[in-house]
Design a protein around this motif. Structure first.
Motif, mmCIF file in Angstrom:
data_model
loop_
_atom_site.group_PDB
_atom_site.id
_atom_site.type_symbol
_atom_site.label_atom_id
_atom_site.label_comp_id
_atom_site.label_asym_id
_atom_site.label_seq_id
_atom_site.Cartn_x
_atom_site.Cartn_y
_atom_site.Cartn_z
ATOM 1 N N LEU A 176 5.349 -1.758 -8.260
ATOM 2 C CA LEU A 176 4.231 -1.089 -7.582
ATOM 3 C C LEU A 176 3.376 -2.069 -6.769
ATOM 4 C CD1 LEU A 176 2.939 1.562 -10.123
ATOM 5 C CD2 LEU A 176 4.359 1.888 -8.130
ATOM 6 N N ARG A 177 3.824 -3.320 -6.705
ATOM 7 C CA ARG A 177 3.022 -4.320 -5.981
ATOM 8 C C ARG A 177 2.706 -3.898 -4.555
ATOM 9 N NH1 ARG A 177 5.540 -9.949 -6.964
ATOM 10 N NH2 ARG A 177 7.026 -8.846 -5.711
ATOM 11 N N SER A 178 3.726 -3.383 -3.864
ATOM 12 C CA SER A 178 3.508 -3.027 -2.465
ATOM 13 C C SER A 178 2.559 -1.832 -2.347
ATOM 14 C CB SER A 178 4.831 -2.727 -1.779
ATOM 15 O OG SER A 178 5.501 -1.719 -2.488
ATOM 16 N N VAL A 179 2.583 -0.943 -3.366
ATOM 17 C CA VAL A 179 1.660 0.197 -3.337
ATOM 18 C C VAL A 179 0.227 -0.291 -3.484
ATOM 19 C CG1 VAL A 179 1.036 2.363 -4.446
ATOM 20 C CG2 VAL A 179 3.423 1.707 -4.294
ATOM 21 N N ILE A 180 0.054 -1.285 -4.368
ATOM 22 C CA ILE A 180 -1.288 -1.847 -4.558
ATOM 23 C C ILE A 180 -1.738 -2.543 -3.273
ATOM 24 C CG2 ILE A 180 -2.615 -3.550 -5.865
ATOM 25 C CD1 ILE A 180 -0.785 -2.763 -8.263
ATOM 26 N N ALA A 181 -0.802 -3.249 -2.625
ATOM 27 C CA ALA A 181 -1.130 -3.908 -1.361
ATOM 28 C C ALA A 181 -1.541 -2.864 -0.329
ATOM 29 C CB ALA A 181 0.067 -4.703 -0.851
ATOM 30 N N PRO A 196 -2.733 2.009 12.846
ATOM 31 C CA PRO A 196 -1.814 2.315 11.746
ATOM 32 C C PRO A 196 -1.841 1.232 10.664
ATOM 33 C CG PRO A 196 -0.670 2.350 13.866
ATOM 34 C CD PRO A 196 -2.049 1.900 14.127
ATOM 35 N N ILE A 197 -1.642 1.650 9.419
ATOM 36 C CA ILE A 197 -1.640 0.706 8.299
ATOM 37 C C ILE A 197 -0.206 0.277 8.056
ATOM 38 C CG2 ILE A 197 -2.223 0.409 5.869
ATOM 39 C CD1 ILE A 197 -4.123 2.878 6.342
ATOM 40 N N LYS A 198 0.036 -1.024 8.104
ATOM 41 C CA LYS A 198 1.417 -1.494 7.904
ATOM 42 C C LYS A 198 1.513 -2.286 6.605
ATOM 43 C CE LYS A 198 2.654 -1.846 12.747
ATOM 44 N NZ LYS A 198 1.333 -2.088 13.358
ATOM 45 N N VAL A 199 2.394 -1.847 5.727
ATOM 46 C CA VAL A 199 2.676 -2.601 4.505
ATOM 47 C C VAL A 199 4.189 -2.662 4.350
ATOM 48 C CG1 VAL A 199 2.540 -2.564 2.004
ATOM 49 C CG2 VAL A 199 0.524 -2.069 3.335
ATOM 50 N N ALA A 200 4.698 -3.860 4.145
ATOM 51 C CA ALA A 200 6.151 -4.025 4.077
ATOM 52 C C ALA A 200 6.703 -3.530 2.750
ATOM 53 C CB ALA A 200 6.497 -5.499 4.264
ATOM 54 N N ARG A 201 7.909 -2.988 2.783
ATOM 55 C CA ARG A 201 8.695 -2.624 1.605
ATOM 56 C C ARG A 201 7.972 -1.729 0.610
ATOM 57 N NH1 ARG A 201 10.960 -7.401 -1.185
ATOM 58 N NH2 ARG A 201 9.205 -8.509 -0.310
ATOM 59 N N LEU A 202 7.490 -0.609 1.101
ATOM 60 C CA LEU A 202 6.929 0.385 0.172
ATOM 61 C C LEU A 202 8.090 1.125 -0.483
ATOM 62 C CD1 LEU A 202 3.978 2.057 2.071
ATOM 63 C CD2 LEU A 202 3.857 0.862 -0.087
ATOM 64 N N PRO A 203 7.936 1.595 -1.736
ATOM 65 C CA PRO A 203 9.009 2.375 -2.363
ATOM 66 C C PRO A 203 9.321 3.612 -1.529
ATOM 67 C CG PRO A 203 7.262 1.889 -3.931
ATOM 68 C CD PRO A 203 6.795 1.388 -2.613
ATOM 69 N N ALA A 204 10.581 4.052 -1.580
ATOM 70 C CA ALA A 204 11.013 5.185 -0.754
ATOM 71 C C ALA A 204 10.187 6.441 -1.012
ATOM 72 C CB ALA A 204 12.489 5.472 -1.004
ATOM 73 N N GLU A 205 9.633 6.572 -2.242
ATOM 74 C CA GLU A 205 8.838 7.761 -2.557
ATOM 75 C C GLU A 205 7.476 7.718 -1.863
ATOM 76 O OE1 GLU A 205 10.304 5.890 -4.721
ATOM 77 O OE2 GLU A 205 11.680 7.121 -5.905
ATOM 78 N N ILE A 206 6.962 6.503 -1.668
ATOM 79 C CA ILE A 206 5.606 6.373 -1.120
ATOM 80 C C ILE A 206 5.646 6.246 0.402
ATOM 81 C CG2 ILE A 206 3.453 5.020 -1.293
ATOM 82 C CD1 ILE A 206 4.111 6.070 -3.959
ATOM 83 N N ASP A 207 6.750 5.723 0.920
ATOM 84 C CA ASP A 207 6.842 5.439 2.347
ATOM 85 C C ASP A 207 6.514 6.662 3.223
ATOM 86 O OD1 ASP A 207 7.129 3.249 3.959
ATOM 87 O OD2 ASP A 207 9.104 3.925 4.654
ATOM 88 N N PRO A 208 7.082 7.844 2.922
ATOM 89 C CA PRO A 208 6.752 9.002 3.751
ATOM 90 C C PRO A 208 5.254 9.310 3.732
ATOM 91 C CG PRO A 208 8.528 9.525 2.250
ATOM 92 C CD PRO A 208 8.036 8.175 1.873
ATOM 93 N N LEU A 209 4.646 9.061 2.579
ATOM 94 C CA LEU A 209 3.203 9.300 2.450
ATOM 95 C C LEU A 209 2.438 8.387 3.403
ATOM 96 C CD1 LEU A 209 1.397 10.957 0.454
ATOM 97 C CD2 LEU A 209 1.036 8.807 -0.716
ATOM 98 N N ALA A 210 2.832 7.091 3.390
ATOM 99 C CA ALA A 210 2.173 6.119 4.266
ATOM 100 C C ALA A 210 2.383 6.509 5.725
ATOM 101 C CB ALA A 210 2.723 4.732 3.994
ATOM 102 N N GLU A 211 3.587 6.996 6.025
ATOM 103 C CA GLU A 211 3.858 7.404 7.400
ATOM 104 C C GLU A 211 2.978 8.592 7.787
ATOM 105 O OE1 GLU A 211 8.059 8.190 8.618
ATOM 106 O OE2 GLU A 211 8.167 6.070 8.019
#
Ligand SMILES: Nc1ncnc2c1ncn2[C@@H]1O[C@H](COP(=O)(O)OP(=O)(O)OP(=O)(O)O)[C@@H](O)[C@H]1O
Ligand SMILES: [Mg+2]
Length: 446
Positions: A176-181, A196-211
């Motif tokens: 969950l490190r990338s989620v915390i980042a 836009p907020i850019k964070v590298a290597r978010l888990p596949a479940e969270i990535d769509p949310l960030a998008e």
């Protein structure tokens, strides 16, 4: 509802599931082991009986007085593990091992396996069921073996539970490190930052949310931009026709003969000037809301401050008093134009609403605290709270649009600074004071 930690849920859920599976496997294994153990013990018991029986028959038939029961003397005194009885068909004892207790055997001899409360018995016969041997094995031994097998199977579990809890906790934390980042990146956003907020290597479940969040930010930014540019453009477009109309009205006023026509022309001119001021303030507000309030290179605030105060002193007849800090310069990241707009609005208010016979004090402290103080009646607290909202005015006769303090607040928030309205002014029974804590980059001693 209080949100629960994913780390905790996964840790407990997975550990519980694994423990249950392990327990299920343990019970299964244990049943199999117990069955196999019983088989092995039984076959040993049977084997022993079959070995002793022929010897016992031989011994009994060689006796002179076969009816006497005989205790088989041990070669060495020891506690017997297996005990046996040799009896005839009527249950009369012909021979017994030295520790054998006849009470544990049934009244009449029987063939095959039987189990009593404490013993496992096996019976076999010879000479057409006239001689029976029965052999007894205490069950305690088997039970102990089964218990130990169970214990050996359960022992790893006691280590497995804490190791699994810790392992899952650590693993989830790392995952969950990338989620915390990502959360930090969102939290660190300034007021006006909608990029836009850019964070590298978010888990596949969270990535769509960030998008989705980025899409939303983008749409939000576009809508805001459209609104601001509309306000700024409208104000700008109004400038030229307003200036032209104003010039025409001025000429008309000069050319009109003394009388009601000239008075009317003067009234129209006054209204037009107010309109010009309003469009000017709208443009200032639109610009302040558009961001870009921080300059790339830090600017020295002191000459800027001195310049603006000078300007006002020219038009107000020297009512503004300036107090500067001891140091010669004070660098801040605030954009010089934005600082000028902020200062002009505050001083304009102080001159307009302050008591005309009292000076306006403008001061900048060593810790970059800007204060603009004027005299006059104090403003009540509930009114004071709302003055920084757009188009909100106090109860004053002077004309205005109610945008000055809203512009000041927008600029202050845009540079991550703080503004406070105080009335009555500190250390006075009346008056009005505006404090702004400016963001300083570095103070150079000159
Ligand atoms: N220095 C001050 N002393 C007393 N009252 C003040 C002072 N500054 C502002 N106010 C009160 O706050 C109200 C809002 O001020 P603000 O500058 O936002 O609008 P305005 O001065 O009325 O109009 P604008 O600045 O847009 O021409 C004013 O109408 C006034 O009642
Ligand atoms: Mg004002």
């Amino acid at each position: 509802m209080k949100s629960s930690s994913l780390q905790k849920r996964l840790g407990i859920g997975l550990t519980l599931g694994m423990t249950l599976l392990w327990l299920g496997a343990t019970v299964g294994t244990w049943l199999v082991v117990q069955h196999e153990l019983n088989e092995a013990f039984d076959s040993a018991l049977e084997e022993t009986a079959q070995r002793i029986l022929p010897l016992a028959v031989l011994e009994i038939s060689n006796r002179e007085e076969p009816r006497d029961a005989q205790h088989v003397a041990p070669l060495k005194t020891h506690k017997e593990y297996l005990t046996y009885l040799v009896r005839n068909g009527e249950g009369q004892i012909l021979m017994q091992s030295h520790d054998a207790n006849p009470d544990i055997f049934s009244k009449h001899p029987a063939e095959g396996f039987t189990t009593t409360e404490k013993y496992r018995l096996y019976g076999a016969s010879a000479l057409r069921e006239t001689v029976f041997i029965e052999i007894a094995e205490p069950l305690g031994h088997r039970r102990e073996a089964a218990r130990e097998a169970l214990f050996a199977l359960l022992l790893p579990l006691s280590a497995l539970i804490p190791v699994s809890l810790l392992g899952i906790w650590l693993f989830v934390r790392i995952s969950l490190r990338s989620v915390i980042a990502y959360r930090r990146a969102v939290e660190a956003r300034g007021v006006g930052d909608l990029s836009p907020i850019k964070v590298a290597r978010l888990p596949a479940e969270i990535d769509p949310l960030a998008e989705a969040v980025n899409h939303l930010l983008e749409r939000f930014r576009k809508a805001l931009e459209a609104e601001r540019s509309f306000t700024a453009n409208s104000a700008h477009e109004l400038r030229t026709p307003l200036a032209a109309t104003l010039a025409q009205i001025q000429r008309l006023r000069h050319e009109a003969p003394e009388g009601p026509l000239r008075v009317r022309a003067a009234k129209i001119e006054k209204s037009l000037r107010e309109l010009v001021r309003l469009s000017e303030k709208l443009m200032q507000l639109a610009k302040a809301e558009g961001g870009g309030l921080l300059s790339e290179t830090p600017q020295d605030l002191i000459p800027l401050l001195a310049h603006v105060v000078d300007e006002w002193n020219h038009s107000s007849g020297g009512r503004v008093e300036l107090r500067l800090p001891a140091q010669a310069s004070m660098y801040s990241a605030i954009d010089p134009d934005a600082f000028g707009v902020l200062l002009r609005n505050l001083i304009e208010n102080a001159l307009k609403y302050g008591a005309a016979d009292l000076p306006v004090e403008v001061s900048l402290s060593e810790s970059a605290l800007l204060r603009v103080i004027n005299g006059g009646p104090a403003v009540p607290e509930p009114v004071l709270q709302r003055l920084t909202e757009r188009f909100v005015r106090g109860n004053s006769e002077a004309s205005g649009s109610g945008l000055g303090l809203a512009i000041a607040r927008t600029i202050v928030e845009g540079v991550n600074a703080r503004m406070l309205l105080v009335s009555p002014a500190t250390g006075r029974p009346d008056g009005f004071e505006v404090c702004v804590w400016l963001p300083v980059v570095a103070t150079l001693e000159g």
